[in-house]
Structure formats: structure tokens, C-alpha cells
Design an enzyme around this catalytic site. Structure first.
Site, PDB file in Angstrom:
ATOM      1  N   TRP A   1       1.004  -1.185  -0.153  1.00 30.37           N
ATOM      2  CA  TRP A   1       0.001  -0.140   0.061  1.00 30.37           C
ATOM      3  C   TRP A   1       0.920   1.377   0.069  1.00 30.37           C
ATOM      4  O   TRP A   1       0.229   2.380  -0.210  1.00 30.37           O
ATOM      5  CB  TRP A   1      -1.007  -0.035   1.124  1.00 30.37           C
ATOM      6  CG  TRP A   1      -0.203  -0.027   2.647  1.00 30.37           C
ATOM      7  CD1 TRP A   1      -0.069  -1.213   3.356  1.00 30.37           C
ATOM      8  CD2 TRP A   1       0.498   1.012   3.355  1.00 30.37           C
ATOM      9  NE1 TRP A   1       0.730  -1.227   4.379  1.00 30.37           N
ATOM     10  CE2 TRP A   1       0.966   0.274   4.383  1.00 30.37           C
ATOM     11  CE3 TRP A   1       0.563   2.274   3.186  1.00 30.37           C
ATOM     12  CZ2 TRP A   1       1.736   1.111   5.298  1.00 30.37           C
ATOM     13  CZ3 TRP A   1       1.301   3.014   3.953  1.00 30.37           C
ATOM     14  CH2 TRP A   1       1.940   2.470   5.281  1.00 30.37           C
ATOM     15  N   ASN A   2       2.025   1.252   0.499  1.00 34.55           N
ATOM     16  CA  ASN A   2       2.855   2.335   0.627  1.00 34.55           C
ATOM     17  C   ASN A   2       3.622   2.642  -0.654  1.00 34.55           C
ATOM     18  O   ASN A   2       4.444   1.635  -1.427  1.00 34.55           O
ATOM     19  CB  ASN A   2       3.756   2.318   1.943  1.00 34.55           C
ATOM     20  CG  ASN A   2       5.115   1.382   1.672  1.00 34.55           C
ATOM     21  OD1 ASN A   2       4.944   0.218   1.344  1.00 34.55           O
ATOM     22  ND2 ASN A   2       6.099   1.740   1.648  1.00 34.55           N
TER      23      ASN A   2
ATOM     24  N   LYS B   1      -1.446  -7.246  -8.663  1.00 33.43           N
ATOM     25  CA  LYS B   1      -2.016  -7.111  -7.384  1.00 33.43           C
ATOM     26  C   LYS B   1      -1.890  -5.955  -6.580  1.00 33.43           C
ATOM     27  O   LYS B   1      -0.580  -5.918  -5.985  1.00 33.43           O
ATOM     28  CB  LYS B   1      -1.720  -8.614  -6.697  1.00 33.43           C
ATOM     29  CG  LYS B   1      -2.762  -8.945  -5.576  1.00 33.43           C
ATOM     30  CD  LYS B   1      -2.185  -9.565  -4.494  1.00 33.43           C
ATOM     31  CE  LYS B   1      -3.151  -9.778  -3.180  1.00 33.43           C
ATOM     32  NZ  LYS B   1      -2.959  -8.383  -2.391  1.00 33.43           N
TER      33      LYS B   1
ATOM     34  N   GLY C   1       7.070  -6.277  -0.328  1.00 29.69           N
ATOM     35  CA  GLY C   1       6.547  -6.380   0.622  1.00 29.69           C
ATOM     36  C   GLY C   1       7.271  -6.874   2.003  1.00 29.69           C
ATOM     37  O   GLY C   1       8.679  -6.447   2.007  1.00 29.69           O
ATOM     38  N   GLY C   2       6.997  -7.494   3.010  1.00 31.78           N
ATOM     39  CA  GLY C   2       7.834  -7.856   4.091  1.00 31.78           C
ATOM     40  C   GLY C   2       8.263  -9.432   3.695  1.00 31.78           C
ATOM     41  O   GLY C   2       8.056 -10.067   2.966  1.00 31.78           O
TER      42      GLY C   2
ATOM     43  N   GLU D   1      11.798  -3.278  12.180  1.00 38.39           N
ATOM     44  CA  GLU D   1      11.163  -2.352  11.471  1.00 38.39           C
ATOM     45  C   GLU D   1       9.904  -1.787  11.751  1.00 38.39           C
ATOM     46  O   GLU D   1       8.886  -2.429  11.871  1.00 38.39           O
ATOM     47  CB  GLU D   1      11.036  -3.241   9.964  1.00 38.39           C
ATOM     48  CG  GLU D   1      10.677  -2.027   8.803  1.00 38.39           C
ATOM     49  CD  GLU D   1      10.473  -2.626   7.130  1.00 38.39           C
ATOM     50  OE1 GLU D   1      10.672  -1.860   6.543  1.00 38.39           O
ATOM     51  OE2 GLU D   1      10.365  -3.902   7.295  1.00 38.39           O
TER      52      GLU D   1
ATOM     53  N   CYS E   1      10.182   1.901   2.973  1.00 43.54           N
ATOM     54  CA  CYS E   1      11.068   0.692   2.839  1.00 43.54           C
ATOM     55  C   CYS E   1      12.514   1.158   3.085  1.00 43.54           C
ATOM     56  O   CYS E   1      13.386   0.519   3.632  1.00 43.54           O
ATOM     57  CB  CYS E   1      10.815  -0.179   1.519  1.00 43.54           C
ATOM     58  SG  CYS E   1      11.241   0.844   0.318  1.00 43.54           S
TER      59      CYS E   1
ATOM     60  N   GLU F   1      11.653  -7.119  -3.088  1.00 44.93           N
ATOM     61  CA  GLU F   1      12.062  -5.965  -2.580  1.00 44.93           C
ATOM     62  C   GLU F   1      11.407  -5.823  -1.303  1.00 44.93           C
ATOM     63  O   GLU F   1      10.216  -5.712  -1.138  1.00 44.93           O
ATOM     64  CB  GLU F   1      11.874  -4.754  -3.369  1.00 44.93           C
ATOM     65  CG  GLU F   1      12.571  -3.475  -2.991  1.00 44.93           C
ATOM     66  CD  GLU F   1      11.739  -2.733  -2.019  1.00 44.93           C
ATOM     67  OE1 GLU F   1      12.067  -2.852  -0.764  1.00 44.93           O
ATOM     68  OE2 GLU F   1      10.949  -1.912  -2.295  1.00 44.93           O
ATOM     69  N   LEU F   2      12.199  -5.939  -0.085  1.00 41.87           N
ATOM     70  CA  LEU F   2      11.661  -6.356   1.076  1.00 41.87           C
ATOM     71  C   LEU F   2      11.657  -5.211   2.246  1.00 41.87           C
ATOM     72  O   LEU F   2      11.498  -5.865   3.492  1.00 41.87           O
ATOM     73  CB  LEU F   2      12.126  -7.666   1.613  1.00 41.87           C
ATOM     74  CG  LEU F   2      11.915  -8.698   0.613  1.00 41.87           C
ATOM     75  CD1 LEU F   2      12.532 -10.041   1.003  1.00 41.87           C
ATOM     76  CD2 LEU F   2      10.764  -9.115   0.069  1.00 41.87           C
TER      77      LEU F   2
END
Length: 492
Positions: free
Chosen positions: A154-155, A178, A231-232, A384, A287, A253-254
């Protein structure tokens, strides 16, 4: 709820509800109230989107479109994004709580990402090989990798979508995008621009939904050739496991716990601004947030004084107002997580220099917070936060600073503040992170690769290399011999 705006899925050129009728309500983080509803995809909807993406790869309208023509479609999309930046920014702010000043400006800048990849579309070239067989003409071509599952959080969703969608479309792939089930409204609205730009139906579908009905069927589907995920780490582990079902090429990309090193020769005002940008910018929901501030012991107190002075002028409030510096967090769960992490840090001996509590107002607001840590094991230096929390820890030597910077399983961003050019080169070379900013922070460009090391993921988004990651190389051998093939039992 019946009067709230409603957003549908965009599948194979059609606007549609989810086939199982599931609808979710999105809350405005600034008020805590529901403001919109959106359709959720079922596993059947995912199948339909992927089937369309597979079909269009064999459709002459997309398959035989020249690379230059694909680039022109992306230029058109870029223009539409720029024209609608204010509208998309307002939707993103209402849905996620991010500042309108940032969402609208970032969306406007995202148009340049599509222009960059539009320009690269007809620059993807093959090579004639100087083969060691005189009767052979051998060359390589790069072909679209196929159907791409692009998954964005979402960010910074417009930016993170552009870094995936831009190179994928320029390379000639088809994409099932998605959006996060948290704050998906701007992505579902963005699908209208894809439609207006003139991409053939099925080239891009935009869906959202929960893990069980949407994300899992998408990432493990046998017709997915490429997964681009942001995401995470925990979710990424599931994505990687799912990709074992289809052997899809995967990039991750986490996020991370990025260090910002401030040496004793730094410009203190510049360093304070860099730390504020890296921690309070985007309300800390970034992130690459520089949440591990490592400061030379001799300047720690003077630097904290400057940060306190600057932070006292920070305006926390409605993210739609132009004068707001820090808005709400996207979810109430984030606020609770930060409270719990700060409580643990206090128990470890950390000192809260300012902030440290939710704001006394409706919505998911957390006051900007500065934590002075006494140990690298302090919880706020390890977790985080995804909120406006800055943690500072003193160091004494350059070697200690480098060791502290690298004492993390992550490795996305990093920052260095120093006036010593030799030190900047020396230290940046030794920091294990995919990005290093010197005397600045949180700068991006479509020209510059973006991605991390270690548990911050692998693969790069943006830059020339990105488009190549959405292609695969084919080698073609053509015999130029005048005589027919000789012994079939001997490899040439």
C-alpha cells in the site's frame, strides 16, 4: 456503507465484481472511518486474469506490436499519469494516510518512469556471436519472459507499480497487477488510465484481495512466468515457496533497517535534515527509512539538539492539508506495534527524547519520536517500525560505525554524512546495502537501480538492467554450410 465510493476489479479489459461477491471496506486512516468499498478477487478471478494474460501473448495485436509502438503506448500512459496525478494522489492519501504533498508529487514524477521505459522499449537488442564454427551464423534475441505477477504494497504504490509495470510492458510481457488489500483504491483507479492509454484487453489486469483467495493462487499459478514482489520478508518466504510450483523467475524488494552514519566532520544541519527525512518523511512509512542513526559520540548531543529544534516545528495533522508534515499511519495495528516496541526499548534502558506516544486525536496518529539508545540490541534498532520513530546510537571509530551499520540481516538503503570525500568512498564501499546516499537521503530516479541485499531481497528495479529482467535470451543457430549435415551422432 451503501453511499460510499466503490471500486471494481479490472480483468481482461472489463470492470467487474469478484465472482464470489466478496466486498471489503477501506478506512480513512485520518479519521478511522470507512470511506470506500472495493471488490475482492476470488481464485476464479485470478484464473481469468492469468488466462487473459496468457492469451494476449499469442494475440497478434500485442505479440506482433513493434517495440517502438509499445513505447508509444507507454508514453501515452505516462502523459495520463501526469495529467491525473492530483486525483490519484488524493485517492492514495485518503486511502493510506500518506501526505497529499508527497503522493501527488510522487505520482507526477512516476510519469517519468514510464517515459524512461518507453524510451528503452526499442533499445532491447540481441547480439551476433563470433562463433568458433565458420559454417554457422549464430545470434541472440531477447523475448518477453511471459506472464508477470506484479505484487505491490500500500505504501508508495504508484512508484512501486511503475518500477514493475514499466519494464514489463516495454519488454512485451503481460501483467496481472495485485494491489494490496490495504488501501487499493488508487491502483484500481489507475487501471482506468491503462485502459485509456490503449493497451489491448488482457495485457494488464488489476486485482486485489486477501492471501488465500488472491495472492496464493496468483503466485503459485502454473502460467505465471515472472513474479515481482514488494512487501515484508515473511510474506516473501511464502511467495518463494509458491514459486516452486511454477519455477517463476522472482524478484523481491523487502524493506529493511537502513543505517545513517553521521561522522564528526558532518554539517550538523544537513545531517539533522537527512535523519528527519529518513525517519519522519512519509510518516516513517518507507522501505528505505533510515531508522538506525549511528552518530559519532562527540557530536551526538549537538545533533540531538538540532533535531529537537527542527522537530518542534513539525506539523502533525490532516494529510490532505498542504501544511502537514506528518500524517496518520495506514493502520491502527502499526500504532500498537510501535507502542509495544517503544515499551521494550524503555525496559532496555533507552531514553525517549521526545514523542513516544500516539497523538491525542482521532485516527491512526503517532507523534514523531526520538529514541536515544545505549546498546545496538535496543529493540527499536532491530525491528522495522514503519512509523515516525528515529533511533540514535553513538559510535567512536569508523570501523565501529561500519560494523554497526552491517549488523543487520537487511541491506536496502544506507546513508553517510561526512565532508571527507575519501571517507565517503571508503565507507560506502564497505556498507552492505543496495543503495548508499551520501549527504542526502531518499532520492530516487528511473535511471538508478533500486533494490537490496540479504533479507532486503534480490533483483533490481529501475535502470537499464530492469527491462532485461523481463526478457529471456534465445540463441539461434543457422547453418551456412553448402553441404547437408554430416554425422548425426557427433555433436558439432
Amino acid at each position: 456503507m451503501g453511499n460510499l465510493p466503490h471500486f471494481q476489479l479490472f480483468i481482461d479489459g472489463d470492470w467487474t465484481e469478484g465472482s464470489d461477491g466478496q466486498v471489503m471496506t477501506s478506512e480513512n486512516p485520518a479519521t478511522g472511518q470507512g470511506w470506500a468499498t472495493f471488490a475482492c478477487a476470488s481464485a476464479g478471478d485470478v484464473d481469468r486474469a492469468i488466462a487473459a494474460a496468457r492469451r494476449v501473448l499469442d494475440d497478434p495485436e500485442w505479440r506482433d506490436m513493434t517495440q517502438t509502438a509499445r513505447g508509444k503506448l507507454l508514453y501515452r500512459l505516462a502523459d495520463l499519469v501526469a495529467e491525473n496525478a492530483a486525483r490519484l494522489g488524493e485517492l492514495e492519501t485518503t486511502d493510506s494516510g500518506k501526505l497529499l504533498a508527497e503522493t501527488s508529487a510522487q505520482t507526477g514524477y512516476v510519469a517519468d518512469y514510464y517515459r524512461y521505459f518507453a524510451g528503452l522499449a526499442d533499445k532491447v537488442e540481441g547480439t551476433v556471436l563470433p562463433i568458433d564454427k565458420p559454417d554457422m551464423h549464430v545470434f541472440t534475441t531477447r523475448e518477453p519472459i511471459g506472464v508477470v505477477a506484479a505484487i505491490v504494497p500500500w505504501n508508495a504504490q504508484m512508484f512501486l507499480t511503475a518500477t514493475k509495470l514499466g519494464p514489463a510492458l516495454a519488454a512485451g510481457c503481460s501483467v496481472v497487477l495485485k494491489a494490496s488489500e490495504i488501501a487499493p483504491a488508487p491502483m484500481l483507479e489507475f487501471a482506468r488510465l491503462i485502459e485509456q492509454a490503449g493497451f489491448p484487453p488482457g495485457v494488464v489486469s488489476v486485482i486485489t484481495g486477501d492471501a488465500e483467495n488472491c495472492a496464493i493462487p496468483l503466485t503459485r499459478h502454473p502460467d505465471i512466468d515472472r513474479i515481482a514482489f514488494t512487501g515484508g520478508p515473511e510474506t516473501a518466504r511464502h511467495v518463494v515457496r509458491n514459486s516452486a510450483e511454477n519455477f517463476a523467475v522472482t524478484s523481491l524488494e523487502l524493506g529493511g533497517k537502513s543505517p545513517i552514519l553521521v561522522f564528526d566532520d558532518s554539517d550538523l544541519d544537513g545531517a539533522a535534515n537527512g535523519l528527519i527525512a529518513g525517519n519522519f518523511g512519509a510518516s516513517g512509512q518507507s522501505c528505505v527509512a533510515g531508522t538506525r542513526g549511528l552518530v559519532h559520540r562527540t557530536i551526538l548531543e549537538p545533533l540531538i539538539e538540532r533535531i529537537e529544534q527542527k522537530a518542534s516545528a513539525i506539523r502533525l495533522g490532516d494529510p490532505l492539508h498542504s501544511g502537514t508534515h506528518v500524517g496518520p499511519l495506514c493502520t491502527a495495528a502499526q500504532v500498537r506495534k510501535i507502542e509495544a516496541t517503544l515499551a521494550t526499548a524503555r525496559g532496555q534502558g533507552a531514553v525517549i527524547r521526545f514523542g513516544g506516544a500516539p497523538a491525542d486525536r482521532p485516527g491512526n496518529y503517532m507523534t514523531p519520536t526520538l529514541v536515544q539508545c545505549t546498546s545496538p540490541e535496543t529493540e527499536t534498532l532491530k525491528v522495522e517500525m514503519f512509523g515516525p520513530v528515529m533511533s540514535l546510537l553513538a559510535f567512536d571509530t569508523e570501523e565501529e560505525a561500519i560494523a554497526l551499520a552491517n549488523s543487520t540481516p537487511y541491506g536496502l538503503g544506507s546513508g553517510i554524512f561526512t565532508q571527507n570525500l575519501a571517507r565517503a568512498h571508503r565507507v560506502s564501499k564497505r556498507i552492505r546495502a543496495g543503495i548508499c546516499w551520501v549527504n542526502t537521503y531518499r532520492a530516487i530516479s528511473p535511471i538508478a537501480p533500486f533494490g537490496g541485499f540479504n533479507q532486503s531481497g534480490y533483483g533490481r528495479e529501475a535502470g537499464v538492467e530492469a527491462i532485461l529482467d523481463y526478457t529471456r535470451t534465445k540463441t539461434t543457430w543457422i547453418s551456412t554450410a553448402q553441404e547437408p549435415m554430416a554425422n548425426p551422432f557427433v555433436m558439432r
